[in-house]
Enzyme design. Structure first.
Site, PDB file in Angstrom:
ATOM      1  N   LYS A  47       0.840  -1.200   0.000  1.00  0.00           N
ATOM      2  CA  LYS A  47       0.000   0.000   0.000  1.00  0.00           C
ATOM      3  C   LYS A  47       0.878   1.253   0.000  1.00  0.00           C
ATOM      4  O   LYS A  47       1.886   1.308   0.713  1.00  0.00           O
ATOM      5  CB  LYS A  47      -0.909  -0.040   1.234  1.00  0.00           C
ATOM      6  CG  LYS A  47      -2.036   0.983   1.270  1.00  0.00           C
ATOM      7  CD  LYS A  47      -2.924   0.708   2.482  1.00  0.00           C
ATOM      8  CE  LYS A  47      -4.087   1.682   2.603  1.00  0.00           C
ATOM      9  NZ  LYS A  47      -4.931   1.373   3.783  1.00  0.00           N
ATOM     10  N   SER A 122      -9.864   1.148   2.959  1.00  0.00           N
ATOM     11  CA  SER A 122      -9.058   1.976   2.082  1.00  0.00           C
ATOM     12  C   SER A 122      -7.996   1.206   1.303  1.00  0.00           C
ATOM     13  O   SER A 122      -7.385   1.749   0.384  1.00  0.00           O
ATOM     14  CB  SER A 122      -8.363   3.059   2.925  1.00  0.00           C
ATOM     15  OG  SER A 122      -7.450   2.481   3.858  1.00  0.00           O
ATOM     16  N   SER A 146      -9.878  -1.399   7.109  1.00  0.00           N
ATOM     17  CA  SER A 146      -9.376  -1.082   5.770  1.00  0.00           C
ATOM     18  C   SER A 146      -8.654  -2.214   5.061  1.00  0.00           C
ATOM     19  O   SER A 146      -8.330  -2.091   3.885  1.00  0.00           O
ATOM     20  CB  SER A 146      -8.453   0.140   5.835  1.00  0.00           C
ATOM     21  OG  SER A 146      -9.182   1.306   6.112  1.00  0.00           O
TER      22      SER A 146
END
Length: 450
Positions: A47, A122, A146
């Site tokens: 990420k 996310s 997330s």
């Protein structure tokens, strides 16, 4: 498209390379420093709110769109020294704020499992890269769900370890008392292998559990487990297919020889407002460092004062959702609303104590209260419904932005309590397993069985 020796940028005009889901922000190859480690032969995508010394680290934000980190996060060095090759940095909701991967400066991510639907957020890019079979596993961050929510929507496994198990050093903070590095994979085996590599003390992270605490954490060793089903998770908003998959998972658990019993964790009902009070307050503080003066995006406009330049940089550099949460956080921290923050911390403490008292194993950091409803693990859905279509999500969000916040209602309790939780795909729908603080191996054990 801007190129460097180490990376290819995907600009916000939608240009993509080898990635039809827009799951990547940068495409790069970093060979491992050790080719014979336990993760030898694997590839991963991380990420883009996790620092790497190769390429950019943007947090999917305009304000960091040109930022190059001079160092690696601890987890990057651990993965490299144990044999895994980094092949890209994944898209996300800006600074980890969102539940659909819609709030990215680099455009939205689509869902490989069903490209008409949102991938969740996310860590939507991390989940999509695994669902799209681009890598062996991916690394995300889980603040209020997330990792687990996008794993559920993309039909893969998403694991949030116990808070403090994995180092956060080098992770761009959203809410530092909640942020947890998580792992997404197609099966539990690869998640367990990665977890074993990353589950190390790091003296650079003050929230990382010290060795003496790790050694005191009790482990569950029994063949027949007791699984709790909190009635606070039996919501009227649960869709029929989510209920059906939950019932199927419970039935399969019974067939494996385990016991299932109803339990109650009353403070769960207060978890969501408590979470958004605490998370936005921490975000407002953490994001105050981004001014565009020392690094990051700068408008280079002629203004009358440094304060005006900073205000212009931040107004232009942050997306609308990030600005909204900064405003909410600053309001929470204001003198007129300080009581809300204090009450939210009290609710969190109550939730931690109540979760701790429900498990057979003791909490290594808390003195457990007595409960008659002792269980080994808890099972609940990851989301109240399957992934909405993009049209459904955008329409609901335009009517009321709080609709997207409600998506976290089933994942936030484990985040506030700091306990391990994993989303397991069951007939295409994520079912969540939660365990006592530190009992990560037991969570992974049952996840592998169902």
């Amino acid at each position: 498209m801007r190129k460097t020796l180490t990376s290819i940028r995907f600009l916000s005009d939608g240009i993509r390379v080898k990635d039809k889901w827009n799951s990547l922000i940068s495409d790069l190859v970093v060979e491992p420093t050790n080719s014979t480690g336990p993760l030898s032969g694997t590839t991963y995508i991380v990420k883009d709110n996790i620092a790497t010394s190769h390429g950019y680290t943007t947090a999917a934000s305009k304000i960091l769109s040109n930022y190059e980190s001079p160092f690696n996060a601890t987890i990057i060095d651990l993965l490299s020294s144990n044999g895994s090759k980094l092949i890209g940095k994944s898209n996300l909701d800006e600074f980890g704020m969102g539940s659909a991967n819609y709030n990215s400066y680099f455009n939205k991510v689509t869902n490989p499992y069903d490209n008409t639907k949102v991938p969740g957020g996310s860590s939507g890019g991390s989940a999509a890269s695994v669902a799209g079979k681009m890598c062996s596993f991916s690394i995300g961050t889980d603040t209020g769900g997330s990792v687990r929510l996008p794993a559920s929507y993309c039909n893969v496994f998403g694991f949030k370890p116990t808070y403090g198990r994995i180092s956060r050093w080098g992770v761009i903070p959203y809410a530092q008392t909640l942020d947890t590095v998580g792992i997404i994979g197609e099966n539990v085996n690869i998640i367990k292998r990665v977890y074993d590599v990353l589950n190390k003390y790091d003296d650079k992270d003050p929230t990382c559990l010290p060795e003496e605490v790790r050694q005191k954490i009790p482990t569950t060793k029994k063949e027949t487990l007791t699984i709790g089903v909190p009635h606070e998770f039996v919501l009227k908003e649960l869709s029929a297919d989510v209920r059906e998959s939950w019932e199927y998972a419970l039935s399969k658990t019974c067939k494996l020889g385990h016991l299932v019993k109803p339990i109650s964790i009353k403070t769960i009902k207060k978890a969501l407002p408590s979470y958004y009070t605490l998370a936005t307050a921490e975000a407002a503080s953490n994001l105050s460092r981004y001014d565009g003066i020392r690094y990051g995006y700068n408008t280079n406009e002629l203004v009358n004062s440094p304060i005006e330049l900073i205000a212009t940089n931040r107004s232009d550099g942050f997306g609308s959702e990030v600005q909204r949460r900064i405003l909410l956080g600053n309001y929470t921290l204001s003198s007129d609303s300080g009581d809300h923050y204090l009450r939210a911390t009290q609710i969190r403490e109550e939730l931690c104590a109540e979760f701790s008292s429900i498990f057979n194993n003791s909490h290594v950091l808390l003195q457990d209260e007595q409960s008659s409803d002792k269980v080994d693990l808890i099972m609940a859905p990851t989301s109240t419904s399957t992934a909405p279509t993009w049209d459904e999500f955008v329409s609901a969000n335009e009517k009321n932005f709080l609709n997207s916040y409600v998506n976290d209602v089933l994942t936030v309790p484990a985040s506030l309590a700091g306990i391990p939780a994993i989303s397991v795909p069951v007939n295409g729908i994520g079912i969540q397993l939660m365990g006592q603080f530190g009992d990560d191996d037991l969570v992974l054990q049952l996840a592998d069985q169902i």
